[in-house]
Design a protein around this motif. Structure first.
Motif, PDB file in Angstrom:
ATOM      1  N   UNK A  91       0.825  -1.204   0.000  1.00 34.86           N
ATOM      2  CA  UNK A  91       0.000   0.000   0.000  1.00 34.86           C
ATOM      3  C   UNK A  91       0.865   1.263   0.000  1.00 34.86           C
ATOM      4  N   UNK A  92       1.983   1.243   0.740  1.00 31.02           N
ATOM      5  CA  UNK A  92       2.894   2.388   0.733  1.00 31.02           C
ATOM      6  C   UNK A  92       3.510   2.572  -0.651  1.00 31.02           C
ATOM      7  N   UNK A  93       3.870   1.464  -1.305  1.00 30.76           N
ATOM      8  CA  UNK A  93       4.412   1.539  -2.657  1.00 30.76           C
ATOM      9  C   UNK A  93       3.400   2.156  -3.614  1.00 30.76           C
ATOM     10  N   UNK A  94       2.152   1.708  -3.546  1.00 28.66           N
ATOM     11  CA  UNK A  94       1.115   2.221  -4.443  1.00 28.66           C
ATOM     12  C   UNK A  94       0.867   3.702  -4.182  1.00 28.66           C
ATOM     13  N   UNK A  95       0.826   4.111  -2.930  1.00 26.06           N
ATOM     14  CA  UNK A  95       0.627   5.528  -2.613  1.00 26.06           C
ATOM     15  C   UNK A  95       1.733   6.391  -3.215  1.00 26.06           C
ATOM     16  N   UNK A  96       2.952   5.879  -3.195  1.00 24.49           N
ATOM     17  CA  UNK A  96       4.089   6.672  -3.659  1.00 24.49           C
ATOM     18  C   UNK A  96       4.259   6.650  -5.175  1.00 24.49           C
ATOM     19  N   UNK A 125       3.281   9.304 -10.237  1.00 21.81           N
ATOM     20  CA  UNK A 125       4.379   8.346 -10.318  1.00 21.81           C
ATOM     21  C   UNK A 125       4.668   7.920 -11.747  1.00 21.81           C
ATOM     22  N   UNK A 126       5.806   7.274 -11.930  1.00 17.57           N
ATOM     23  CA  UNK A 126       6.212   6.790 -13.246  1.00 17.57           C
ATOM     24  C   UNK A 126       5.502   5.472 -13.550  1.00 17.57           C
ATOM     25  N   UNK A 127       4.793   5.361 -14.695  1.00 19.73           N
ATOM     26  CA  UNK A 127       4.053   4.133 -15.002  1.00 19.73           C
ATOM     27  C   UNK A 127       4.937   2.892 -15.109  1.00 19.73           C
ATOM     28  N   UNK A 128       6.164   3.044 -15.671  1.00 18.20           N
ATOM     29  CA  UNK A 128       7.050   1.880 -15.794  1.00 18.20           C
ATOM     30  C   UNK A 128       7.495   1.371 -14.422  1.00 18.20           C
ATOM     31  N   UNK A 129       7.813   2.296 -13.530  1.00 18.22           N
ATOM     32  CA  UNK A 129       8.214   1.912 -12.171  1.00 18.22           C
ATOM     33  C   UNK A 129       7.052   1.241 -11.461  1.00 18.22           C
TER      34      UNK A 129
END
Length: 86
Positions: free
Chosen positions: A10-15, A22-26
């Motif tokens: 969830x933290x990854x998705x928020x960031x 955020x960058x779509x590839x990342x």
């Protein structure tokens, strides 16, 4: 997925979510790292022939005020006289 993995995801998705800048590839690479399929509408989904979003946009002008009032009165009358449960 345990609670610690879920909070990390969830933290990854928020960031990194593209809707939040955020960058779509990342983001897609991170989803692969977490073992989750890519987002809906990704390039992998394009080969399925889903063209429902390709139609032209139609702008509908609103009805004149007296017509909207008449429709509202008819709907109100219909709801009061055609009840499902009495």
């Amino acid at each position: 997925m345990n609670e610690q993995e879920r909070s990390a995801f969830r933290a990854f998705v928020r960031e990194h979510h593209p809707d939040r800048g955020g960058d779509p590839e990342v983001f897609v690479a991170g989803l692969a790292r977490f073992g989750i399929a890519g987002p809906v509408g990704s390039e992998a989904d394009d080969d399925q022939g889903d063209d429902r979003y390709d139609a032209p946009v139609e702008v509908v002008t609103p009805l004149p005020f007296p017509v909207r009032v008449g429709v509202a009165l008819i709907r109100t009358w219909h709801r009061r006289h055609n009840r499902r449960v009495e």
